[in-house]
Structure formats: structure tokens, C-alpha cells
Scaffold this motif. Sequence first.
Motif, short mmCIF file in Angstrom:
data_model
loop_
_atom_site.label_atom_id
_atom_site.label_comp_id
_atom_site.label_asym_id
_atom_site.label_seq_id
_atom_site.Cartn_x
_atom_site.Cartn_y
_atom_site.Cartn_z
N THR A 42 1.02 -1.11 0.03
CA THR A 42 -0.06 -0.04 0.10
C THR A 42 0.82 1.15 0.00
O THR A 42 1.98 1.16 0.26
N THR A 61 -9.68 6.97 12.06
CA THR A 61 -10.17 6.66 10.83
C THR A 61 -10.20 7.49 9.98
O THR A 61 -9.92 6.76 8.58
N LYS A 87 -4.30 1.04 3.86
CA LYS A 87 -4.39 0.13 4.92
C LYS A 87 -3.28 -0.87 4.82
O LYS A 87 -3.23 -1.37 3.40
#
Lengths: 964, 85
Positions: A78, A142, A148
Motif C-alpha cells: 500500500t 479512521t 491500509k
Amino acid sequence: MAKRLPPQPNEWIKRDRRLSFVFEGERYDGLEGDVLSSALLANDVVVQARSFKYHRPRGVLSFANHDANVLVTTGDRTNVRADVEQVAQGRSYRAVNTYGGLRFDVARVIQLFARVLPVGFYYKAFYRPRFLFPLWERLIRTMAGLGKVNTTAPCVRVTRRNRFCDVLIIGGGVAGLAAAKQCLSESIDVVIADENPRMGGSFDYLHAYDESAQAVKTAILDLLNSSNSAEVLTQHFAAGFYADNSVPLVGPNGIVHVHAKAVIFATGLYEQPAVFRNNDLPGVMLVSAAQRLVHRYAIAPCANAVVLAGNNEAYAAAIDLQKIGVRIAAIVDLAEPNSRGDLAATAMANGIQIIPNASIDEARSRNGRLVAVSIRSNDGKQGQSIECDGVLMSVGWAPAGGLLYQAGARLEYDPTLEQVVPVSMPAGTYCAGRLNGVFDYLDQIDDGAAAAAAALADIGVRSDAAERPARTVQPHSHPYPITPHAKGKEFVDFDEDLQVKDLTVAYREGFDSVELMKRYSTIGMGPSQGKTANMNGVRILGQLQDKAVAAVGVTTPRPFTHPVPMGMLAGRRLRRQWCTPMHEYHHAENADLQEAGTWLRPMSYTRGSPRTAIEREYQMVREQVGIIDVSTLGKIELFGPDVIPLLEYAYTCSFEKLKPHMTRYIFMVDGSGTLVDDGVAARLADDHFYITATSSHAQAVVRQLQQYADQLGFNVAIVDRTFQVAALNLAGPRSADVLSKLTDIDLSSENFPYLALREGQIAGVQARALRVGFVGELGYEIHFPASHGAAVWQALLEAGAAAGIGAFGVEAQRLLRLEKGHLIFGQDTDGTTNPYEVNLGWGVRLSKEQFVGKHSLTKLKPMLKRRLVGFVTDADPDRLIQECHLIIEQGGIAGRVTSVAYSPHRKAVIGLAMVDSSLTEAGQTLSVRVSDATTVAVTVADMPFYDPDNERQQINSSDPRQAA
Amino acid sequence: MKYIDFPTLGRRPSSEFVVGGIIDPEPAELDGISPGEWVFNRDSIPMRRTEWWYHTPTQLWFLVERHTATDEVFGATLAGAAIDG
């Protein structure tokens, strides 16, 4: 619109190798050699990502390997930069940081509230009410962060390699290649590294149509490729600069850690964006990005471009782009075009409209695509609107100088060039090319060669240094390419969505130095680490402070220059693991082997559950006999006339009364009186000692003893025999029976009393046996050459078969010694424990003239504030108290549990706890708070829990040989 | 990685060493200072000074003269060498 062009002379793509890939769930075609951004632009996908804070659509900005505007995830990896990631057949990509996908990112509504999300918003908004903070924190966590991490991705180990060389050249552009050529004129070992898949740098995109430059490039590359003394590393970026010219180069297959005698930095420049309203719209990009797209990937980033010019490069690029069919709607020049020399005339002759002394007021979009820009003249008048689908900015440069700062170079702002340039380099490092403020192509070649000549002189293969060309005197950067807008959205830092207003507010709130502004506004703290933001930030701060840019200063870039994946740093995760000579046995017997420091030690021999195994091993030692491998102990032999003075200085006790062939328990403290290590000392002769040290600390004890000997000039030879000598402890009531079958040593208590050492043959091997009782049973610690480790071990097992012998592990030993109240250093002591606190005051001889810790211990002795006590409890053993559980007294912490176990002997849970002095009386009740936050009552007990009178050390039979 | 020239060892990387600092042996008498002062109050002015460096593979101590601000090394000698003869 963006599209693929006909073949370009230097392109990196393979036209005949088509592949398909998936982006955001849709299938696209690309070519081998494409990076994700270029492949997407070939399909006219200009919106490739969403921004971090406002979730604004974003596309290519710098396309220079540090473009954090477009970060994607492959599922396994990622935060991958789309200008670096080469597309692979069938691979699927997604943009990071979207909610519901790139196109319909629901979080894009955040930008509607941008007005109420000022700089420092989180600091200001979320600290009260306090009880709501956990909610805010969850929400912020969040929203924050980018990709992620996929924790189930396959673990790919890469190798780290060390590479020693004479000269390392970082950067394979014009100056770097010129330097390499110069180096190859001598027979030296050269490494040249470039982060791109191919060497050449700006040769490929600034001089694409210059035949003589292309010939120079080809000649040098041929030379490099045919040379035996040069290593060419493409796709390797220098991640940092460390002491003595060591530079980790991060490549696709791991880190190459280069250690060079001299380093030449030819890292070039980072092109800087202009700051105007909506400068982040997809389609607005740096001129050099467009040039790289055109020449490396044959991508026209747009069909109809407005070029925003702050230097000559903008004109040259406009003329080049025109050649490949991009319409240049206008060149908007921040200054007077006649300062651009012939280029302005050529551009005009080619029919390009030039708008002088003006800037872009605003870029405008329709349905998310750039459609026009409106012009504002430098005197503030609103000008025309120009339709375009691309804005190409070339307004200035910042040095790719992170490594230079780390090397200790000094960089300053040169007001002539309007650029930060190096002004002094540390010994053994050189810089060349545009990084050094040399812009003219031929001068760059000379500068690279001259830097190499200086490096060669430095390492002694050349006597004369070449003359360096002078720095360019014409500015290539505009001093203030910033056009604030009343409605904002003029982005300074694309990573963090910072607008001009954010920096202005930060400044007004008092964060008025570069370092403060950086931390408060977070400018330069995103994934591109300010490569395209910091210079403009400094220019804005200079304006706010009414200071020259040179006086503002810059933040210090620290490693790494690009994000380095954790796996690269982990490498193959090689670490030492030491096995004892008896390892094969432990392995074959299904031992639960655990790392204890560097050693692998058997915790227990698991047949059934670990708990039953430990209890079985415990019973065996208490009732019959067991052996444990203690080869991990430090074993040190000391010889020489000053052995006693050394030991007296290093340890707290006195050795004078220790008779030859007797042992005693010893421990050392540091200067502050803190316990450091313990062991057993055996005197073999007046000038000959054999001592043991704890398993994980043995090397440190050898080191410490040697230092003391060197410091005080003691005549002692210290020999670390840890690895030469194997050791085992044979313990249990029948240990003498077993040993007597294998040895010529007289084991009678008259000849071999408790704490004595005897030498002799054991199982046919010359050995030393020490009668010590760590586990509280009659026992012999047997030391013998490691080469015989397995044989002696096996012989004892066979000799003891009838007596019920078996091996026991560290867990059973812990339980056995706990019943006996013996300490384990590092478990029952910590980095603050002194001898008096653990009832070892008897081992401290304060009357000695001099020893380490004497002064501290003299002071500490009367200041005892806590003490280690034993405790016992009838509480359910399954509701186990655990080590480090706290003793609570009147609501406060009054101590902690250091050891705890169920004692089969006491049929109760016993343990050791370090408690306040007021709680140490036997019979005192203590409250232990256990993991579920309830408390368990325990009672302070006398120690030891087992055999307080040491009766187990008696040999019951007067002659064990007869008994056997 | 830092490389240093050592007598008998040659040029070695600093990773092979444990730096022991500038610690002096504990004297028999502390001249008018408290134990705490002797243990904890270290003179940390950046300067050229002699430090104890331990070479783990050979288990030898060296005295290294180093500038603690610039990390420049001026030389190294084998500790305890004086008593070998």
C-alpha cells in the motif's frame, strides 16, 4: 485529453508488449515499461487519486518518483507511488484514502466544510470535553492515514548487501554520467545509482532532440556497461547518508549498503509548483512531469496546454511539446519574456501567444476536468480566460539535497539563482550539476567531470583537481510564484491539502519560524516530505516575515529521502542463534525451545501439556534425579598474580578467605550500586579462578572484567570459555549415585563437601564438578569440553536410567529455585535493584578498600525502602497471579510480583514480590491486583519455602559408591 | 557505517564495537563529592576526549580519541598495552 503518442526517440515502453491491468475495478490496457500513472493517462484517466484531507480529485503532479499525489494499493502493498510502480499484467490497483472508491468518494464533501477546518483544527477542536476524546480519537484515526496495511499479505524477505567501493555517484543524469566517465579513466571501483529504471536523467527529456547530447549519453552508457570496474544500479534510490560515506541504496530486491571512499551527489533538482487557486486540479502539472511523460512513456498529458513560465525551461518545454502536437494555448510568464533570450522569440515565431507579467488567477473545471484558466496581470487586473485541458508549470527548483544535509553540507539560498545551493561540502563528498547551480548542459558535463576529478584526487589516484565551471548567473526560479486568491484553494502542500491561508494563520498564531510552522501546519510532513512544498512554504514565510528568503532558513530533511518499505529494513531478519552442544538431544526430545537472549534453551520437554511436563520434571528432580543443560552460563577463567585484586574490585564480596577448590556465590553491581550480574566463583589456585556468569550477560561480564583490568593495570589474563565449555547440572537425591558410576572423583561428603569443586574424569572426559544447589537438591554442576557435550549428557542419561533420570528444562528449574528462594537476575531484580533490597547484603563487604559500587552501597545500606519477600496464598492456582502484577496498599502501588508459581511442595501458590519496607513482616497480608482488576490476598512468608536448613544437600549414604 | 583505524586490528566498522564511554575506575575515596554526584554527574561538554571502545570479536579494549561533537577520530591505542611488558 491525454493520449499515447507515436513512438518517441528515448521511450521506455515496449510497444509490442501489451498488457492489461485493473484500476478501481475497471480493466485498462497498458504497455510493458509503463508506470501506473502513464498507463492511466494513455487511457485518458486523469483523475487518479483523492487528496488526504479534503478528498479532492488529484492526478499527476511531479511525476519524478516522489509524486505522492497518486498513491495506490495493490492489495499486498500500500501507499505505492503510481509514478514509480510499473504496471504488471493482470494486477489490480486501487487509490488509497477513498470512501466508496475514487469516483464517488463520499468524503469529498469534507471540502465543503474547509472553511471551518482551519489549520490546527484538530489541536483546537478535540481536546474538550475530555470525556468525548476517545470518540474523537477513533474518528480521527479512521479519517487520518492513507493506505491500509494488509497484514495477511505474503511475507517476502529481501537481502541486504554491503558494497565497498572507491567512488559512489548518486544520480545518473548529465552530471552523474559525466562524473562516471571521468572516474572510469582511472582503474577504480565505481558504483553509480539512479532511482529510474534507466540511466540518463534529463538527457532523456530535456535534450531529447539534441543529437550531440544523445551521442554523449550513449557513449558513456556503453562505456559503463562494458566496464568491469563500474556497477550500475538502476531503480535504486539513496535513502540516507550515514557516517563515513555509507549510503543505503534501496532497490527492488533489497538494500545495497554502499560504503564509499568518496561520494558524488548528482541528484539534481525537484521542480516546484506554482501556487494559485485550484492548482491541484488533475491536468495541472509540472513542465518536467509533462516532459518525462512525453519522452519516457510517449504520453501527451493534454491536448491544449497553458504554460505558466517562471524560467527558460518553460519556454523550451512549450516549444518541445508543440513539436509532438500539443497545442500551446498560451505561455503565461510571471515576468518579462525578453529575459528568456532566444527562447521567447522562437516561441513567438512558432505562433505561441505569450502573456507577460501575469499569473494564473484560477484554474476552472467542469465535471471534474480542467477546462480553463483565468489570468491575472501582475498589477492585479483580471485578464482573459483561456480554455485549456492542461496547465504546465515551470516556475522554479529546489535542490534534491536531503542527502547533503545529512552528510553535513551547508546549503544557502543564492539570491542570484533564486535557489538553494550547497556552499560547503564535508570531506570526501562532492556535488555536481544542477544541484550545484550549474544549468548549462555543457557546464553540467564539465561540473560532473570536475567533481569526479576532485574525488579522485581525494582518494589519491589523481594529483590534480580540475577547474569547476562557474554557477549559472541567470535565475531559474521565480522568487515568489504564489498567487493568493480570495476564495483560497491555492495549495502549497498537496500531500496535506495546505492552502496559503493555512500558513498565514499559523504565522499569525505565532508559529513564525520554519520549524514551528512545519509542525503546526504539517507542511512537508506528508508522504513526499515537502519535496514540492517546502520551498514555497519558505517563500511564503519570508513574505510574511518581510525577510529575504535566505534569512528564513529551511527545515532539515532527515532520512529517508523516499518512503522505505519496512520489509526492506528488516531484510532477511538474520540474527544470531546459539545452540548448546546438547541441542540435538533437546530437538529430538521435542523440547519447547525458546530464545533466551541469543541462546536457544529448552523450556520443558513437552510430552502432553507444558504444565504437566513441568510438574513431571519437577517431581523427578525432587524425588529422583534430573539433568539440565546449563551450557549457556558464562564461563570465565582468570589467571595471573592480580586475579584476587581484580575480583575484589569487580565483585562486592571478599575472596581472600576462599580456599582453593572451593566456590562461593558472587554478584557484581555498577557504580550506582545496582545489581548487574551473579554467578559462582571457584578458586583453582592462588592465581587461578574459574567463574560463571548469567547466560544472557556473559559477554558483558567478560567485557567489564577486561575493562577493569585495563583501567587499573592488573596483570590478569581473562579467558572467555563460554563456548569452549559445556555444562550441565545433575540434581536430585540420587545424583551422587548416578555420578559415582561415571567418575573417578571421590564423591563422599568428606572429600567433596557442599560448595567444593573437584576435577577428574567424568564419563571418560576431564571435567570439573561444582557442588552447588541452585534447585535446592543435592547436585553437581559439571563443566567439561564442549566437544564432548552430547556424549557426557548421553552417558549420564544411561547411567541414571535405573534411578529414573530425565532431562528437565528452564521452567522446572524456575519452579525448583523459587521454592528454594533463589533469585533470577533480571527477573527478581531490575535496573534499579540494590543487593540490600533482595537480601544479599551478606555478600557485600563494605570494609574492602575499593570496589565498584562501594560508595553508592555505603550510602544505600541505611536507606532501604523496599525489600524482596516471599509470599504464599491459598488462592485458586488457576486464577493465577502473574509476574509484574501490582501490590496495592491503601489505593496506591506498594510493590510488584517478580516470580510466582504453584508450589507442589507447599501445595499452594508461592512467589516473590518486591514490596515497601513496611509490608515485609512474615504474616503480613498483601493485596495483589490481578489481570481482571480484582485483588487476591497473599501472605508474606518466611523463605525459603523448601528445605530451610539445607538438609537436602546431605549425602545420606556415607559412601555413594557403595550405595550405587 | 563509521570506520576507524585500530592498532593490531586495522580498519574496522564501528558496529563491531561497544562504546564504554569515558568512565574512570571507582576510586577508593571520593574527594568531597557524594556518590550520586560521582555516578551521575558526567561532564558532557562536546570536546575532543578519550573514550573506551571494546572490540567484541577480539574482546580487546581500545582507547579512542574522538571529538564528541564532530565524531572525528584522531587515533586509537590498545588499552592495557602499557602493562603487557
